[in-house]
Design a protein around this motif. Structure first.
Motif, PDB file in Angstrom:
ATOM      1  N   THR A 243      -7.935  -2.449 -18.120  1.00  0.00           N
ATOM      2  CA  THR A 243      -8.006  -1.154 -17.454  1.00  0.00           C
ATOM      3  C   THR A 243      -6.684  -0.428 -17.627  1.00  0.00           C
ATOM      4  N   LEU A 244      -6.757   0.812 -18.059  1.00  0.00           N
ATOM      5  CA  LEU A 244      -5.598   1.701 -18.102  1.00  0.00           C
ATOM      6  C   LEU A 244      -5.716   2.636 -16.905  1.00  0.00           C
ATOM      7  N   ARG A 245      -4.714   2.609 -16.040  1.00  0.00           N
ATOM      8  CA  ARG A 245      -4.735   3.453 -14.841  1.00  0.00           C
ATOM      9  C   ARG A 245      -3.608   4.480 -14.949  1.00  0.00           C
ATOM     10  N   LEU A 246      -3.964   5.727 -15.050  1.00  0.00           N
ATOM     11  CA  LEU A 246      -2.987   6.804 -15.026  1.00  0.00           C
ATOM     12  C   LEU A 246      -2.748   7.179 -13.571  1.00  0.00           C
ATOM     13  N   ILE A 247      -1.487   7.310 -13.166  1.00  0.00           N
ATOM     14  CA  ILE A 247      -1.169   7.544 -11.759  1.00  0.00           C
ATOM     15  C   ILE A 247      -0.161   8.684 -11.627  1.00  0.00           C
ATOM     16  N   ARG A 248      -0.387   9.550 -10.636  1.00  0.00           N
ATOM     17  CA  ARG A 248       0.601  10.552 -10.258  1.00  0.00           C
ATOM     18  C   ARG A 248       0.959  10.342  -8.788  1.00  0.00           C
ATOM     19  N   TYR A 249       2.240  10.061  -8.547  1.00  0.00           N
ATOM     20  CA  TYR A 249       2.743   9.811  -7.198  1.00  0.00           C
ATOM     21  C   TYR A 249       3.333  11.085  -6.611  1.00  0.00           C
ATOM     22  N   GLN A 250       2.940  11.374  -5.384  1.00  0.00           N
ATOM     23  CA  GLN A 250       3.506  12.519  -4.681  1.00  0.00           C
ATOM     24  C   GLN A 250       4.938  12.216  -4.246  1.00  0.00           C
ATOM     25  N   PRO A 251       5.805  13.223  -4.201  1.00  0.00           N
ATOM     26  CA  PRO A 251       7.175  12.994  -3.744  1.00  0.00           C
ATOM     27  C   PRO A 251       7.208  12.554  -2.280  1.00  0.00           C
ATOM     28  N   GLN A 252       8.111  11.617  -1.991  1.00  0.00           N
ATOM     29  CA  GLN A 252       8.363  11.162  -0.623  1.00  0.00           C
ATOM     30  C   GLN A 252       9.874  11.125  -0.376  1.00  0.00           C
ATOM     31  N   PRO A 253      10.527  12.264  -0.382  1.00  0.00           N
ATOM     32  CA  PRO A 253      11.985  12.247  -0.203  1.00  0.00           C
ATOM     33  C   PRO A 253      12.412  11.619   1.118  1.00  0.00           C
ATOM     34  N   ASP A 254      11.576  11.727   2.149  1.00  0.00           N
ATOM     35  CA  ASP A 254      11.838  11.105   3.455  1.00  0.00           C
ATOM     36  C   ASP A 254      10.613  10.297   3.858  1.00  0.00           C
ATOM     37  N   PRO A 255      10.480   9.068   3.323  1.00  0.00           N
ATOM     38  CA  PRO A 255       9.259   8.290   3.563  1.00  0.00           C
ATOM     39  C   PRO A 255       9.020   8.019   5.045  1.00  0.00           C
ATOM     40  N   GLU A 256       7.747   8.128   5.449  1.00  0.00           N
ATOM     41  CA  GLU A 256       7.381   7.780   6.815  1.00  0.00           C
ATOM     42  C   GLU A 256       7.033   6.301   6.888  1.00  0.00           C
ATOM     43  N   GLU A 257       7.140   5.744   8.074  1.00  0.00           N
ATOM     44  CA  GLU A 257       6.889   4.324   8.273  1.00  0.00           C
ATOM     45  C   GLU A 257       5.476   3.950   7.830  1.00  0.00           C
ATOM     46  N   GLY A 258       5.389   2.916   6.988  1.00  0.00           N
ATOM     47  CA  GLY A 258       4.092   2.409   6.581  1.00  0.00           C
ATOM     48  C   GLY A 258       3.359   3.244   5.553  1.00  0.00           C
ATOM     49  N   ARG A 259       4.021   4.236   4.965  1.00  0.00           N
ATOM     50  CA  ARG A 259       3.366   5.096   3.966  1.00  0.00           C
ATOM     51  C   ARG A 259       4.093   4.943   2.638  1.00  0.00           C
ATOM     52  N   PHE A 260       3.353   4.684   1.597  1.00  0.00           N
ATOM     53  CA  PHE A 260       3.924   4.397   0.290  1.00  0.00           C
ATOM     54  C   PHE A 260       3.178   5.159  -0.796  1.00  0.00           C
ATOM     55  N   GLY A 261       3.851   5.357  -1.936  1.00  0.00           N
ATOM     56  CA  GLY A 261       3.132   5.780  -3.124  1.00  0.00           C
ATOM     57  C   GLY A 261       2.121   4.721  -3.505  1.00  0.00           C
ATOM     58  N   PHE A 262       2.557   3.458  -3.421  1.00  0.00           N
ATOM     59  CA  PHE A 262       1.664   2.311  -3.555  1.00  0.00           C
ATOM     60  C   PHE A 262       2.183   1.242  -2.609  1.00  0.00           C
ATOM     61  N   ALA A 263       1.353   0.839  -1.664  1.00  0.00           N
ATOM     62  CA  ALA A 263       1.769  -0.106  -0.637  1.00  0.00           C
ATOM     63  C   ALA A 263       2.080  -1.473  -1.242  1.00  0.00           C
ATOM     64  N   PRO A 264       2.880  -2.288  -0.564  1.00  0.00           N
ATOM     65  CA  PRO A 264       3.191  -3.635  -1.070  1.00  0.00           C
ATOM     66  C   PRO A 264       1.918  -4.423  -1.368  1.00  0.00           C
ATOM     67  N   HIS A 265       1.886  -5.031  -2.550  1.00  0.00           N
ATOM     68  CA  HIS A 265       0.683  -5.728  -2.991  1.00  0.00           C
ATOM     69  C   HIS A 265       1.048  -6.659  -4.140  1.00  0.00           C
ATOM     70  N   ILE A 266       0.109  -7.496  -4.536  1.00  0.00           N
ATOM     71  CA  ILE A 266       0.199  -8.214  -5.800  1.00  0.00           C
ATOM     72  C   ILE A 266      -0.926  -7.726  -6.688  1.00  0.00           C
ATOM     73  N   ASP A 267      -0.728  -7.782  -8.000  1.00  0.00           N
ATOM     74  CA  ASP A 267      -1.802  -7.426  -8.920  1.00  0.00           C
ATOM     75  C   ASP A 267      -2.808  -8.574  -8.967  1.00  0.00           C
ATOM     76  N   THR A 268      -4.043  -8.239  -9.255  1.00  0.00           N
ATOM     77  CA  THR A 268      -5.129  -9.214  -9.117  1.00  0.00           C
ATOM     78  C   THR A 268      -5.723  -9.641 -10.461  1.00  0.00           C
ATOM     79  N   ASN A 269      -5.109  -9.213 -11.571  1.00  0.00           N
ATOM     80  CA  ASN A 269      -5.611  -9.555 -12.898  1.00  0.00           C
ATOM     81  C   ASN A 269      -4.845 -10.764 -13.439  1.00  0.00           C
ATOM     82  N   PHE A 270      -4.399 -10.739 -14.693  1.00  0.00           N
ATOM     83  CA  PHE A 270      -3.644 -11.843 -15.311  1.00  0.00           C
ATOM     84  C   PHE A 270      -2.191 -11.436 -15.495  1.00  0.00           C
ATOM     85  N   ILE A 271      -1.942 -10.412 -16.313  1.00  0.00           N
ATOM     86  CA  ILE A 271      -0.621  -9.812 -16.430  1.00  0.00           C
ATOM     87  C   ILE A 271      -0.794  -8.300 -16.563  1.00  0.00           C
TER      88      ILE A 271
END
Length: 329
Positions: free
Chosen positions: A183-211
């Motif tokens: 899978t090729l995933r194209l992503i555009r992240y919104q700016p977060q110059p002052d991040p709020e608690e618990g909000r991320f461009g991508f939340a903490p995670h592990i990938d679920t494939n192989f590499i």
């Protein structure tokens, strides 16, 4: 936050790809050391034409610049192909954090390009459907598929090296990757110059494939958590690829190579683009720990897992549209 200080090494894979004597074995040993630590590394000497990732980044900018109605006409359905709007993904399956808020990004998913009359499409095999191409961007498809093909080829060339890193003969896993799920995933992240608690461009995670392969983005944002709890940024070297291990490699390794948590915080005052390429086993592969990673002191820790079942559960739990009205596509 400190620099990686060698915890995320830069590896020149050119000699191994060229077949230099002993190079693949040396690379496998270095990969094994890193996979047992951060699970992240940076690859140089890969031979990928720089025009290919550049063209894919351009394609990502073009598709996300489309009007909302044109993007929503390509919205994902059951198999997560096409456009995913901002706010449509909450990583409920995260094993490294309690995630309650949606990611601040919009995405466009591309899989292997099946024509509508392909036998696998007509048979309605799981996770097989035509891609959703934007009609107003004729060059988009060519750029995305060229990059897709190059990354799949590189992943297949590195599969024997990662297999050797597990302590197995180079061809041991080949049968599980005859028709890999890519899978090729194209992503555009919104700016977060002052991040709020618990909000991320991508939340903490592990990938679920192989590499996973990640071309270096123009702006920083990716952060990797070490076992000590420190967040590191991979070395930002233009023209290289950041590669991280994922859950299926962890299962093959019987827990020896634990996937490393990572997140994205776009604290730049601009949109940030990413083009991760996810390489996984065949849908019908049954993932089992390899013999070299099973010992009396480390008995089998994982039951056999059909990869198709694994993917289905992830899709059902992490995406808002799957909890509403599933639709093929």
């Amino acid at each position: 936050m400190s620099l990686a200080d060698g915890r995320i090494p830069v590896l020149d894979i050119g000699p191994a790809l060229a077949g230099a004597p002993g190079a693949a074995e040396d690379l496998a040993a270095r990969i094994a050391r890193t996979c047992a630590d951060t699970g992240f590394l940076v690859l140089a000497g890969h031979g990928i034409d720089p025009a290919l990732p550049a063209g894919c980044f351009d394609a990502a900018a073009q598709v996300f610049a489309l009007p909302d109605d044109e993007k929503l006409a390509l919205k994902v359905g059951e198999y997560n192909i096409g456009y995913l709007p901002t706010g449509a993904q909450v990583i409920r399956t995260s094993k490294v954090a309690e995630v309650k808020k949606p990611n601040l990004n919009e995405s466009f998913y591309i899989i292997r390009d099946y024509p509508p009359d392909h036998p696998a499409v007509l048979e309605k095999r799981p996770f097989v459907a035509p891609n959703r191409w934007p009609p107003g961007l004729p060059a988009f498809r060519a750029a995305a598929l060229a990059y897709f093909a190059a990354m799949e080829a590189l992943a297949q060339r590195l599969l024997p090296v990662f297999t050797m890193a597990l302590g197995m003969p180079p061809g041991y896993l080949a049968g599980d990757f005859r028709d890999p799920t890519c899978t090729l995933r194209l992503i555009r992240y919104q700016p977060q110059p002052d991040p709020e608690e618990g909000r991320f461009g991508f939340a903490p995670h592990i990938d679920t494939n192989f590499i996973t392969f990640l071309a270096q983005s123009a702006l920083p944002g990716l952060e990797v958590r070490t076992a000590e709890g420190e967040w590191l940024r991979p070395p930002a070297i233009p023209g290289t690829f950041v590669v991280n291990t994922a859950e299926m490699l962890g299962r093959y390794s019987n827990g020896r190579f634990t996937p490393t948590p990572h997140r994205v915080l776009n604290q730049n005052n601009a949109m940030r683009y990413a083009i991760p390429f996810f390489f996984g086993p065949d849908n019908d592969a049954v993932i089992r720990p390899v013999p070299s990673c099973v010992t009396a002191d480390n008995p089998v820790r994982f039951e056999p897992l059909l990869y198709e079942d694994h993917r289905r559960q992830l899709n059902l739990r992490n995406f808002a549209h799957r909890q509403a009205q599933p639709a093929v596509g």
